[in-house]
Every structure is written in structure tokens, then in C-alpha cells.
Motif scaffolding. Structure first.
Motif, mmCIF file in Angstrom:
data_model
loop_
_atom_site.group_PDB
_atom_site.id
_atom_site.type_symbol
_atom_site.label_atom_id
_atom_site.label_comp_id
_atom_site.label_asym_id
_atom_site.label_seq_id
_atom_site.Cartn_x
_atom_site.Cartn_y
_atom_site.Cartn_z
ATOM 1 N N PRO A 99 -26.815 -12.853 -30.847
ATOM 2 C CA PRO A 99 -27.273 -12.551 -32.547
ATOM 3 C C PRO A 99 -26.266 -11.476 -32.275
ATOM 4 O O PRO A 99 -26.360 -10.854 -34.292
ATOM 5 N N LEU A 100 -26.437 -10.725 -31.291
ATOM 6 C CA LEU A 100 -25.598 -9.641 -31.578
ATOM 7 C C LEU A 100 -24.402 -8.752 -30.275
ATOM 8 O O LEU A 100 -24.374 -9.971 -29.516
ATOM 9 N N PHE A 101 -23.802 -8.023 -30.544
ATOM 10 C CA PHE A 101 -22.650 -7.522 -29.705
ATOM 11 C C PHE A 101 -23.381 -6.492 -28.104
ATOM 12 O O PHE A 101 -23.574 -5.534 -28.732
ATOM 13 N N ASN A 102 -23.125 -6.571 -27.698
ATOM 14 C CA ASN A 102 -23.840 -5.962 -25.746
ATOM 15 C C ASN A 102 -22.199 -5.888 -25.118
ATOM 16 O O ASN A 102 -22.541 -6.995 -24.451
ATOM 17 N N PRO A 103 -21.203 -4.326 -24.559
ATOM 18 C CA PRO A 103 -20.135 -4.748 -23.611
ATOM 19 C C PRO A 103 -21.030 -5.265 -22.385
ATOM 20 O O PRO A 103 -20.144 -5.321 -21.674
ATOM 21 N N GLU A 104 -22.362 -4.983 -22.339
ATOM 22 C CA GLU A 104 -22.436 -4.529 -21.070
ATOM 23 C C GLU A 104 -23.001 -6.794 -20.777
ATOM 24 O O GLU A 104 -22.573 -7.126 -19.469
ATOM 25 N N ILE A 105 -23.157 -7.421 -21.715
ATOM 26 C CA ILE A 105 -22.950 -8.513 -21.300
ATOM 27 C C ILE A 105 -21.447 -9.710 -21.291
ATOM 28 O O ILE A 105 -20.645 -10.367 -19.997
ATOM 29 N N CYS A 120 -21.751 -10.733 -34.934
ATOM 30 C CA CYS A 120 -20.926 -9.194 -35.567
ATOM 31 C C CYS A 120 -21.513 -9.166 -36.704
ATOM 32 O O CYS A 120 -20.809 -10.261 -37.398
ATOM 33 N N GLY A 121 -21.188 -8.137 -37.698
ATOM 34 C CA GLY A 121 -22.040 -7.807 -38.908
ATOM 35 C C GLY A 121 -20.542 -7.378 -39.629
ATOM 36 O O GLY A 121 -21.505 -6.481 -40.749
ATOM 37 N N SER A 122 -19.598 -6.836 -38.845
ATOM 38 C CA SER A 122 -19.264 -5.313 -39.864
ATOM 39 C C SER A 122 -17.589 -6.154 -39.223
ATOM 40 O O SER A 122 -17.198 -6.540 -37.839
ATOM 41 N N VAL A 123 -16.211 -5.819 -39.533
ATOM 42 C CA VAL A 123 -15.339 -5.491 -39.574
ATOM 43 C C VAL A 123 -14.541 -4.827 -38.185
ATOM 44 O O VAL A 123 -14.732 -4.766 -37.303
ATOM 45 N N SER A 124 -15.782 -3.281 -38.063
ATOM 46 C CA SER A 124 -15.775 -2.749 -37.016
ATOM 47 C C SER A 124 -16.288 -3.311 -36.083
ATOM 48 O O SER A 124 -15.721 -3.108 -34.824
ATOM 49 N N GLU A 125 -17.696 -3.792 -35.554
ATOM 50 C CA GLU A 125 -17.934 -4.084 -34.503
ATOM 51 C C GLU A 125 -16.975 -5.650 -34.285
ATOM 52 O O GLU A 125 -17.309 -5.736 -32.879
ATOM 53 N N ILE A 126 -16.165 -5.994 -34.640
ATOM 54 C CA ILE A 126 -15.958 -6.836 -34.297
ATOM 55 C C ILE A 126 -14.547 -6.215 -33.512
ATOM 56 O O ILE A 126 -13.878 -7.551 -32.910
ATOM 57 N N GLY A 127 -13.579 -5.627 -33.761
ATOM 58 C CA GLY A 127 -12.851 -4.832 -33.655
ATOM 59 C C GLY A 127 -13.442 -3.795 -32.148
ATOM 60 O O GLY A 127 -12.393 -4.572 -31.254
ATOM 61 N N PHE A 128 -14.612 -3.967 -31.978
ATOM 62 C CA PHE A 128 -14.771 -3.403 -30.510
ATOM 63 C C PHE A 128 -15.445 -4.261 -29.711
ATOM 64 O O PHE A 128 -14.919 -4.275 -28.434
ATOM 65 N N ALA A 129 -15.895 -5.344 -30.828
ATOM 66 C CA ALA A 129 -16.105 -6.833 -29.104
ATOM 67 C C ALA A 129 -14.464 -6.722 -28.870
ATOM 68 O O ALA A 129 -14.298 -7.972 -27.909
ATOM 69 N N GLN A 130 -13.367 -7.765 -30.072
ATOM 70 C CA GLN A 130 -12.711 -7.612 -29.139
ATOM 71 C C GLN A 130 -11.915 -6.852 -28.750
ATOM 72 O O GLN A 130 -10.777 -7.357 -26.941
ATOM 73 N N GLU A 131 -12.264 -5.801 -28.368
ATOM 74 C CA GLU A 131 -11.263 -4.705 -27.602
ATOM 75 C C GLU A 131 -12.193 -4.985 -26.291
ATOM 76 O O GLU A 131 -10.871 -4.860 -25.061
ATOM 77 N N VAL A 132 -13.277 -5.589 -25.888
ATOM 78 C CA VAL A 132 -14.311 -5.718 -24.792
ATOM 79 C C VAL A 132 -13.672 -7.044 -24.105
ATOM 80 O O VAL A 132 -14.482 -7.441 -23.398
ATOM 81 N N GLY A 133 -12.941 -7.850 -24.907
ATOM 82 C CA GLY A 133 -12.341 -9.571 -24.617
ATOM 83 C C GLY A 133 -12.398 -10.748 -25.448
ATOM 84 O O GLY A 133 -12.854 -11.476 -24.675
ATOM 85 N N CYS A 134 -13.477 -10.473 -26.637
ATOM 86 C CA CYS A 134 -14.681 -11.552 -27.075
ATOM 87 C C CYS A 134 -13.029 -11.654 -27.389
ATOM 88 O O CYS A 134 -13.016 -11.111 -28.897
ATOM 89 N N ASP A 135 -12.706 -12.995 -27.582
ATOM 90 C CA ASP A 135 -11.658 -14.336 -27.719
ATOM 91 C C ASP A 135 -11.687 -14.603 -28.922
ATOM 92 O O ASP A 135 -11.478 -15.092 -30.299
#
Length: 222
Positions: A99-105, A120-135
Motif C-alpha cells: 500500500p506504500l513505497f518502501n525502498p528496502e523492499i 504510490c500517491g504522487s508523481v514524485s513517489e512514482i518517480g522515486f519508485a522507478q528509480e530503484v527498479g519498480c517497473d
């Protein structure tokens, strides 16, 4: 170990466009629901980590699905920490959703080539998730954020793969609104599995509802 790797799972999710989201404390009920969805055309299923001993139920369902639903990727949802992700990966989860973004996962999942789809609940959050490999990122809660968020994000970030969960219903208008906005797939929970249908053990109704919803997805994409 995961039966299907990240690429295979993303292809399964992308080809059908829908991921059922379900939890039940009774493993036999869960098995019947999984099988009903599979027969309805589903190829990726999210079992949520919601109740006590949920991982024990998941372990039983994964073994059942391996035999009865050979092309199904079983994943786990409602995961908020890396320890829980590791536990379910050990039990055979092919993808992890939260339900949330945890880069450690992301680190735990990437190490085993297991897809991690964070909420993710925002554009920035999606961007950060993509940065660590969340396709594939999950727009959550969908009914709060709405299709306009998806449409707005896809304009400057057209490479994004988004799954929306929360308030998605198996009716043509709702499904069409999300795909026209640009989602990769939808996650669907309680509205795909009404409590009375599950309580009655009407598995054919679940199969029929999945076929119907997948039909709307295909039409919206077409």
C-alpha cells in the motif's frame, strides 16, 4: 523460489490487464477462488497479507496453484516491510505489492528478480519508485486519486507502467475510465468477490465475473 521471474510476471499482468486482490483465512476457500479466477482467464493473483497466519494460508494456496493453475503467478499484497517480503518470497511469491513505497523492499525483491509494485500517491513517489527498479507502480487509493492523476502523469512520463487499486469495480464504465487514462492494469478486490457469493461458494459466479471484467479490459484497450 518464485515460479515466474519479474519479466514473466509483468508480461502476464500486461497481457490480461487485471489482477484480482483477495484474502480469506480458510485455505480451501482461497483455493476455490484462485481456481475460479484462473478459469475466468486470470494469470496473476494477489493474495493479501491481512490476517493472522496469512502466510500459512498462502503457502497452501501456492502449492495448490502450482498443480491446478500451472500458468498462474501468485503474488502477495499488503506488504510494508522487507522482512515480510522475504518471508513470502521464500514461500513462492512471484510478485510483491504494497500500500506504500518502501525502498528496502525493492532491494529484497530485486535480489531475487521478483517484481515489487509499491503503492504510490504522487508523481514524485512514482518517480522515486522507478528509480530503484519498480517497473510497475500502484496508484493507491485509486478511488481517492482518480483517473485524472494517471492521465496527468502519463503525459510527461509516458514510459510509466501503472496499476490502480482501490475502488476499481468490474463494470465497463469504471474499467474503461482507467484504461483510457493510461493504466497498464487494474487491481480488483471486494467488488470482484462479493461476500455473499464467496459465502455461498458460488465459484462459477466468480469465474463469470472475471471473464466479464477481462472482456471490458480488452474492449477498453482496443
Amino acid at each position: 523460489m518464485a515460479k515466474f521471474d519479474k519479466i514473466a510476471v509483468l508480461n502476464k499482468i500486461g497481457s490480461t490487464g487485471m489482477v484480482p486482490v483477495f484474502y480469506h483465512k480458510d485455505a480451501e476457500v482461497a483455493k476455490n477462488v484462485v481456481k475460479a479466477c484462473y478459469e475466468g482467464g486470470v494469470r496473476a493473483f494477489e493474495f493479501t497479507n491481512r490476517g493472522d497466519f496469512a502466510h500459512e494460508v498462502f503457502a497452501e494456496v501456492v502449492k495448490y496453484a502450482a498443480k491446478e493453475c500451472p500458468e498462474l503467478a501468485m503474488g502477495v499484497g499488503s506488504v510494508v516491510d522487507p522482512a515480510t517480503a522475504s518471508l513470502y518470497i521464500q514461500l513462492g511469491a512471484c510478485f510483491v505489492v504494497g500500500p506504500l513505497f518502501n525502498p528496502e523492499i525493492a532491494k529484497v525483491c530485486n535480489r531475487r528478480l521478483v517484481a515489487y509494485t509499491p503503492g504510490c500517491g504522487s508523481v514524485s513517489e512514482i518517480g522515486f519508485a522507478q528509480e530503484v527498479g519498480c517497473d510497475l507502480c500502484k496508484v493507491f487509493p485509486g478511488d481517492v486519486l482518480g483517473p485524472k492523476l494517471v492521465k496527468g502523469l502519463m503525459a510527461p512520463m509516458p514510459w510509466s507502467k501503472l496499476m490502480v487499486t482501490g475502488g476499481v469495480s468490474p463494470d465497463e464504465e469504471n474499467i474503461t475510465s482507467w484504461f483510457k487514462a493510461g493504466v497498464y492494469c487494474v487491481g480488483m478486490g471486494s467488488k470482484l468477490f462479493p461476500k455473499d457469493v464467496v459465502a455461498a461458494g458460488d465459484w462459477q459466479a466468480v469465474t463469470d465475473k472475471c471473464k466479464e471484467a477481462l472482456g471490458y479490459v480488452a474492449k477498453a484497450r482496443g
